[in-house]
Design a protein around this motif. Structure first.
Motif, PDB file in Angstrom:
ATOM      1  N   ALA A 532       0.834  -1.203   0.000  1.00 45.02           N
ATOM      2  CA  ALA A 532       0.000   0.000   0.000  1.00 45.02           C
ATOM      3  C   ALA A 532       0.871   1.257   0.000  1.00 45.02           C
ATOM      4  O   ALA A 532       0.531   2.258  -0.645  1.00 45.02           O
ATOM      5  N   CYS A 533       2.010   1.221   0.713  1.00 44.70           N
ATOM      6  CA  CYS A 533       2.930   2.379   0.729  1.00 44.70           C
ATOM      7  C   CYS A 533       3.485   2.645  -0.669  1.00 44.70           C
ATOM      8  O   CYS A 533       3.594   3.802  -1.108  1.00 44.70           O
ATOM      9  N   GLU A 534       3.826   1.547  -1.388  1.00 43.73           N
ATOM     10  CA  GLU A 534       4.316   1.709  -2.765  1.00 43.73           C
ATOM     11  C   GLU A 534       3.235   2.321  -3.653  1.00 43.73           C
ATOM     12  O   GLU A 534       3.506   3.207  -4.461  1.00 43.73           O
ATOM     13  N   ALA A 535       2.010   1.838  -3.511  1.00 49.43           N
ATOM     14  CA  ALA A 535       0.890   2.360  -4.324  1.00 49.43           C
ATOM     15  C   ALA A 535       0.643   3.826  -3.999  1.00 49.43           C
ATOM     16  O   ALA A 535       0.310   4.626  -4.883  1.00 49.43           O
ATOM     17  N   LEU A 536       0.813   4.173  -2.719  1.00 48.95           N
ATOM     18  CA  LEU A 536       0.608   5.559  -2.292  1.00 48.95           C
ATOM     19  C   LEU A 536       1.594   6.482  -3.004  1.00 48.95           C
ATOM     20  O   LEU A 536       1.237   7.581  -3.428  1.00 48.95           O
ATOM     21  N   ASN A 537       2.831   6.005  -3.163  1.00 49.93           N
ATOM     22  CA  ASN A 537       3.857   6.800  -3.857  1.00 49.93           C
ATOM     23  C   ASN A 537       3.534   6.967  -5.339  1.00 49.93           C
ATOM     24  O   ASN A 537       4.021   7.899  -5.987  1.00 49.93           O
ATOM     25  N   GLY A 539       0.564   7.526  -6.355  1.00 50.39           N
ATOM     26  CA  GLY A 539      -0.567   8.448  -6.458  1.00 50.39           C
ATOM     27  C   GLY A 539      -1.927   7.869  -6.106  1.00 50.39           C
ATOM     28  O   GLY A 539      -2.955   8.550  -6.207  1.00 50.39           O
ATOM     29  N   VAL A 540      -1.973   6.584  -5.683  1.00 52.26           N
ATOM     30  CA  VAL A 540      -3.266   5.984  -5.279  1.00 52.26           C
ATOM     31  C   VAL A 540      -3.716   6.630  -3.965  1.00 52.26           C
ATOM     32  O   VAL A 540      -2.908   6.871  -3.066  1.00 52.26           O
ATOM     33  N   SER A 541      -5.031   6.921  -3.840  1.00 50.69           N
ATOM     34  CA  SER A 541      -5.527   7.597  -2.629  1.00 50.69           C
ATOM     35  C   SER A 541      -5.633   6.612  -1.463  1.00 50.69           C
ATOM     36  O   SER A 541      -5.883   5.411  -1.664  1.00 50.69           O
ATOM     37  N   VAL A 542      -5.456   7.142  -0.243  1.00 54.00           N
ATOM     38  CA  VAL A 542      -5.548   6.310   0.966  1.00 54.00           C
ATOM     39  C   VAL A 542      -6.930   5.694   1.079  1.00 54.00           C
ATOM     40  O   VAL A 542      -7.078   4.519   1.438  1.00 54.00           O
ATOM     41  N   ASP A 543      -7.968   6.462   0.761  1.00 58.11           N
ATOM     42  CA  ASP A 543      -9.346   5.962   0.897  1.00 58.11           C
ATOM     43  C   ASP A 543      -9.566   4.716   0.058  1.00 58.11           C
ATOM     44  O   ASP A 543     -10.234   3.777   0.480  1.00 58.11           O
ATOM     45  N   ASP A 544      -8.988   4.696  -1.157  1.00 57.15           N
ATOM     46  CA  ASP A 544      -9.134   3.509  -2.011  1.00 57.15           C
ATOM     47  C   ASP A 544      -8.373   2.315  -1.434  1.00 57.15           C
ATOM     48  O   ASP A 544      -8.851   1.177  -1.470  1.00 57.15           O
ATOM     49  N   LEU A 545      -7.184   2.578  -0.900  1.00 57.02           N
ATOM     50  CA  LEU A 545      -6.365   1.497  -0.344  1.00 57.02           C
ATOM     51  C   LEU A 545      -6.996   0.881   0.898  1.00 57.02           C
ATOM     52  O   LEU A 545      -6.849  -0.316   1.161  1.00 57.02           O
ATOM     53  N   VAL A 546      -7.705   1.697   1.653  1.00 55.28           N
ATOM     54  CA  VAL A 546      -8.338   1.218   2.884  1.00 55.28           C
ATOM     55  C   VAL A 546      -9.525   0.308   2.572  1.00 55.28           C
ATOM     56  O   VAL A 546      -9.823  -0.630   3.312  1.00 55.28           O
ATOM     57  N   LYS A 547     -10.193   0.608   1.426  1.00 55.67           N
ATOM     58  CA  LYS A 547     -11.466  -0.083   1.149  1.00 55.67           C
ATOM     59  C   LYS A 547     -11.315  -1.333   0.294  1.00 55.67           C
ATOM     60  O   LYS A 547     -12.316  -1.930  -0.090  1.00 55.67           O
ATOM     61  N   ILE A 548     -10.103  -1.755  -0.040  1.00 54.67           N
ATOM     62  CA  ILE A 548      -9.982  -2.921  -0.921  1.00 54.67           C
ATOM     63  C   ILE A 548     -10.564  -4.172  -0.240  1.00 54.67           C
ATOM     64  O   ILE A 548     -10.381  -4.373   0.960  1.00 54.67           O
ATOM     65  N   PRO A 549     -11.278  -5.016  -1.012  1.00 51.43           N
ATOM     66  CA  PRO A 549     -11.990  -6.175  -0.430  1.00 51.43           C
ATOM     67  C   PRO A 549     -11.084  -7.173   0.300  1.00 51.43           C
ATOM     68  O   PRO A 549     -11.510  -7.846   1.231  1.00 51.43           O
ATOM     69  N   VAL A 550      -9.797  -7.267  -0.105  1.00 49.86           N
ATOM     70  CA  VAL A 550      -8.929  -8.295   0.481  1.00 49.86           C
ATOM     71  C   VAL A 550      -8.691  -8.058   1.973  1.00 49.86           C
ATOM     72  O   VAL A 550      -8.330  -8.986   2.707  1.00 49.86           O
ATOM     73  N   ARG A 551      -8.900  -6.838   2.453  1.00 51.94           N
ATOM     74  CA  ARG A 551      -8.673  -6.568   3.885  1.00 51.94           C
ATOM     75  C   ARG A 551      -9.619  -7.382   4.771  1.00 51.94           C
ATOM     76  O   ARG A 551      -9.267  -7.759   5.886  1.00 51.94           O
TER      77      ARG A 551
END
Length: 589
Positions: A532-537, A539-551
């Motif tokens: 998720a940290c790599e994706a954040l770099n 430009g992916v938004s935190v809100d999208d990373l938090v909501k992914i179904p795999v969590r």
């Protein structure tokens, strides 16, 4: 044998005169009812006696008789599965003899003298033996092979030994000592409770006592032969933690001391343990457990003895080469008994009225734990791990018992009422707890489980500490003031708390987690954070990373049965990479 008469009675304290020939810590029989007591102070011919039974109705002039022997326990086949009171009186036998209420002055042997046990010798006539050597075995329960040892200070040549059925009083072997005396060896030994049993060597704490409780094994492990303290306020889950450890800790024998706690807690143990299946053997947990029930409504002086009785029994099984876990619930009630007796003896009080020797008495108890090489030629290794609950009034661990305990123990599992009220079990606060064994055992975890274990543990602890600092900022200025990487840190820490540290004691799978599964759970949470940290770099938004179904799948991983762990682990990692890749590609496009 010294005889005297009662001069004064003050609650459980009886002062007798005419006892000049008696010794300190002699067991005495008080009055015509023959109540059992122990001499705890001598002045000239006056003896101060703490009586382990109700003293109402006693008066001056009644007889007191010393037995000439210190308070001792009977050690032999019949201990496992038994329920004793604080001075090793068999409660089930007393109930059968006198009814549901304890009768004063009842005299019954701690171990059944009529029952015959099948003894199988492991040495032959003519063999040379010394103290601690195993000369035979008895199948005490289906899962405990009781080893009969040569008593302390006995050594020589076996003159006779035979297989067969014997009672505890009958000789199973005869040993001719170097001075020409012949000593009979029975299946039972007696040992004074205030004297630690001897051993050859104490070993360093290099391997963990695996408990299956994630917050303990991963963050604050206890060594095999180590000592731990579980302090916490009322309702924070001390007893449940101890029950979990009794059920799941990697111990061959469990000694559970209910010292001054409420009767209903002891009732839970008595009801639960016989029905619980031992995960290793499939038999009842009682088939490897010794219970000492000395509840809050029993005489206060017996609480003081119950701790010593329990640890002496535990040392006996340690000497056989077993790994023993002793649960003391709770040492605070034991300290209160010390305080009451000290007050009645009119000793100078220390802090909060506790006696000045509180710390040294606690140290004497805890230092009897350890991983040792037992006496005997075979050099077998045994371990005695001690876990003591502390019940500080109002949950204030600055009080004397908690502080004296903290100076002695190497592991502190601080229970937190706020976590308990949020239904987070075990309610062990990861910010205040610690284990001084971690550095000693890091090599074991890295070699026996996975080479990345200590690195993952360090990262998890750092995230939890970062979360507590970020929480302060959030409380002051709100979540929106945080940067995207900090918000992701909070999410990862929340996942550690809810998906990893939170554990359901009553769920058939989640109640116990193997070290391999714990390692994979740490990997899943930290893999998510890293990717998720790599994706954040990118430009992916935190809100999208938090909501992914795999969590959701990461959170449910703790309920996966052991035979599906590997497959599920690979699937979650694959799905996680795919879902975060999709978000990254979407952002790039």
């Amino acid at each position: 044998m010294s005889k005297g008469t009662i001069k004064k009675v003050a609650g459980p304290l009886v002062i007798a005169e005419g006892m000049r020939d008696a010794n300190m810590f002699d067991v005495v029989r008080v009055s015509e009812q023959r109540l059992i007591g122990e001499i705890i102070e001598m002045h000239g011919d006056q003896a101060s006696i703490q009586v382990y039974e109700e003293t109402s109705g006693l008066g001056p002039g009644e007889p007191v008789e010393s037995t000439g022997a210190p308070l001792s326990v009977e050690l032999g086949p019949g201990l496992i599965g038994s329920i004793f009171d604080g001075i090793q009186r068999p409660l089930v036998d007393i109930m059968n003899a006198t009814g549901n209420n304890l009768t004063r002055g009842v005299e019954l042997p701690s171990l059944n003298r009529d029952k015959k046990w099948h003894f199988v010798p492991t040495v032959s006539v003519g063999d040379e033996v010394q103290a601690g050597d195993i000369i035979g075995t008895v199948n005490e329960t289906e899962i405990v092979l009781h080893k009969i040892m040569i008593p302390n200070k006995v050594s020589g040549i076996i003159k006779s030994i035979s297989e067969g059925d014997f009672t505890l009083d009958e000789a199973v072997a005869m040993v001719e000592q170097s001075n020409g005396e012949t000593t009979k060896v029975t299946m039972m030994q007696k040992w004074p409770v205030r004297v630690g049993r001897p051993y050859q060597e104490k070993l360093p704490p290099s391997m963990p006592l695996v408990t299956g409780q994630r917050v303990i094994d991963t963050l604050f492990p206890i060594a095999k032969g180590g000592v731990a303290s579980v302090p916490g306020p009322f309702g924070s889950g001390k007893t449940v933690v101890q029950h979990q450890l009794a059920k799941w800790a990697e111990a061959d024998i469990v000694v559970y001391i209910g010292c001054g706690e409420r009767g209903n807690e002891m009732t839970d143990v008595l009801n639960e343990f016989p029905e619980l299946k031992d995960p290793k053997t499939g038999h009842s947990l009682m088939e490897r457990t010794v219970l000492i029930a000395n509840t809050s409504d029993m005489p206060v002086a017996a609480r003081e003895a119950s701790i010593y009785v329990g640890i002496t029994i535990a040392e006996y099984f340690r000497d056989m080469g077993f790994s023993v876990a002793l649960m003391a619930d709770s040492t605070s009630r034991w300290a209160e008994a010390l305080r009451e007796m000290s007050g009645r003896l009119e000793e100078m009080p220390g802090e909060e009225g506790y006696p000045a020797y509180l710390g040294s008495r606690l140290a004497q108890f805890y230092e009897r734990a350890g991983r040792v090489i037992s006496l005997g030629k075979d050099g077998r290794e045994g371990a005695l791990s001690v876990i003591g609950a502390v019940s500080p009034p109002g949950g204030d661990i600055s009080e004397p018992v908690s502080q004296a305990t903290l100076r002695i123990v190497k592991v502190f599992w601080g229970l937190d009422a706020n976590l308990a009220y949020r239904r987070h079990f075990p309610a062990i606060n990861w910010l205040t707890s610690y284990s001084l064994y971690v550095d000693h055992m890091g090599k074991w975890f890295n070699t026996q489980v996975n080479e990345s274990w200590m690195e993952l543990r360090t990262r998890i602890m750092r995230l939890l500490h970062d979360e507590s600092e970020l929480d302060e900022i959030v409380k002051l200025v709100g979540m929106d003031a945080l940067s995207a990487p900090d918000r992701l840190k909070l999410e990862a820490a929340r996942s550690i708390r809810e998906d990893f540290l939170h554990q359901d004691a009553f769920h058939e799978v989640d109640t116990y987690t193997s070290l391999d599964k714990q390692h994979k759970m740490m990997q899943l949470v930290l893999n998510y954070f890293d990717i998720a940290c790599e994706a954040l770099n990118k430009g992916v938004s935190v809100d999208d990373l938090v909501k992914i179904p795999v969590r959701e799948k990461i959170g449910r991983f703790k309920y996966i049965a052991s035979d599906r762990i590997e497959k599920e682990f690979e699937e979650i990692n694959f799905t996680m990479n795919r879902e975060i890749d999709e978000l990254s590609q979407k952002e790039e496009s």
